[in-house]
Write a protein that holds these residues in place. Structure first.
Motif, PDB file in Angstrom:
ATOM      1  N   GLY A  46     -38.615 -73.218  92.659  1.00  0.00           N
ATOM      2  CA  GLY A  46     -39.929 -73.895  92.701  1.00  0.00           C
ATOM      3  C   GLY A  46     -40.876 -73.619  91.950  1.00  0.00           C
ATOM      4  N   CYS A  47     -40.466 -72.836  90.736  1.00  0.00           N
ATOM      5  CA  CYS A  47     -41.892 -72.373  89.783  1.00  0.00           C
ATOM      6  C   CYS A  47     -41.283 -72.932  88.429  1.00  0.00           C
ATOM      7  N   GLN A  48     -42.419 -72.907  87.742  1.00  0.00           N
ATOM      8  CA  GLN A  48     -42.370 -73.045  86.346  1.00  0.00           C
ATOM      9  C   GLN A  48     -43.249 -72.431  85.543  1.00  0.00           C
ATOM     10  N   GLU A  49     -43.221 -71.887  84.510  1.00  0.00           N
ATOM     11  CA  GLU A  49     -44.118 -70.884  83.828  1.00  0.00           C
ATOM     12  C   GLU A  49     -44.842 -71.813  82.474  1.00  0.00           C
ATOM     13  N   VAL A  50     -46.086 -71.294  82.362  1.00  0.00           N
ATOM     14  CA  VAL A  50     -46.853 -71.723  81.277  1.00  0.00           C
ATOM     15  C   VAL A  50     -47.376 -70.733  80.707  1.00  0.00           C
ATOM     16  N   VAL A  51     -46.791 -70.434  79.172  1.00  0.00           N
ATOM     17  CA  VAL A  51     -47.362 -69.645  78.454  1.00  0.00           C
ATOM     18  C   VAL A  51     -48.577 -69.984  77.442  1.00  0.00           C
ATOM     19  N   ILE A  52     -49.574 -69.065  77.747  1.00  0.00           N
ATOM     20  CA  ILE A  52     -50.895 -69.237  76.787  1.00  0.00           C
ATOM     21  C   ILE A  52     -51.006 -68.215  75.816  1.00  0.00           C
ATOM     22  N   SER A  53     -51.094 -68.407  74.382  1.00  0.00           N
ATOM     23  CA  SER A  53     -51.206 -67.428  73.747  1.00  0.00           C
ATOM     24  C   SER A  53     -52.544 -67.756  72.908  1.00  0.00           C
ATOM     25  N   GLY A  54     -53.331 -66.744  72.387  1.00  0.00           N
ATOM     26  CA  GLY A  54     -54.467 -66.726  71.616  1.00  0.00           C
ATOM     27  C   GLY A  54     -54.932 -65.563  70.910  1.00  0.00           C
ATOM     28  N   LEU A  55     -55.679 -65.581  69.997  1.00  0.00           N
ATOM     29  CA  LEU A  55     -56.302 -64.444  69.289  1.00  0.00           C
ATOM     30  C   LEU A  55     -57.285 -63.411  70.113  1.00  0.00           C
ATOM     31  N   LEU A  56     -58.020 -64.001  71.177  1.00  0.00           N
ATOM     32  CA  LEU A  56     -58.904 -63.197  72.000  1.00  0.00           C
ATOM     33  C   LEU A  56     -58.571 -63.423  73.222  1.00  0.00           C
ATOM     34  N   PRO A  57     -58.413 -62.200  74.066  1.00  0.00           N
ATOM     35  CA  PRO A  57     -57.960 -62.289  75.492  1.00  0.00           C
ATOM     36  C   PRO A  57     -58.903 -63.219  76.272  1.00  0.00           C
ATOM     37  N   GLU A  58     -60.235 -63.359  76.043  1.00  0.00           N
ATOM     38  CA  GLU A  58     -61.130 -64.090  76.724  1.00  0.00           C
ATOM     39  C   GLU A  58     -60.737 -65.716  76.598  1.00  0.00           C
ATOM     40  N   GLN A  59     -60.430 -65.936  75.531  1.00  0.00           N
ATOM     41  CA  GLN A  59     -59.845 -67.471  75.210  1.00  0.00           C
ATOM     42  C   GLN A  59     -58.405 -67.715  76.230  1.00  0.00           C
TER      43      GLN A  59
END
Length: 100
Positions: A46-59
């Motif tokens: 029952g789970c999916q994954e959203v991958v978020i990537s960016g230059l700064l960890p705060e973003q």
């Protein structure tokens, strides 16, 4: 970011508007994984994954906070459904406004 299966549409928004606005606002890239066979969620029902990537960890953290959805269900007796929704859907509209 783990999400409940079926909640991807809420993250993406109508015609992708929500996910694009979060990407633009926080300067990140967001991908909803259809295949989680090689992710940390492999075998989690029952789970999916959203991958978020960016230059700064705060973003990335800020975007994840923006996308974090709490989905909960509650069973009601059929005679209480109208009361829970409120007259003209007033209670549901209020919940939507308060939760963003």
């Amino acid at each position: 970011l783990p999400i409940r299966e079926g909640c991807a549409g809420l993250l993406i928004g109508k015609k992708g508007e929500h996910i694009r606005s979060v990407e633009k606002r926080f300067k990140v890239n967001i991908k909803v994984q259809d295949d989680i066979s090689h992710s940390s969620l492999e075998g989690v029902a029952g789970c999916q994954e959203v991958v978020i990537s960016g230059l700064l960890p705060e973003q990335v953290q800020d975007a994840a906070r923006e996308l974090d959805i709490v989905a909960d269900t509650m069973e009601l007796a059929s005679d209480l459904a109208g009361w829970a929704m409120g007259k003209g859907g007033k209670h549901l509209k209020m919940i939507k406004e308060l939760s963003g």
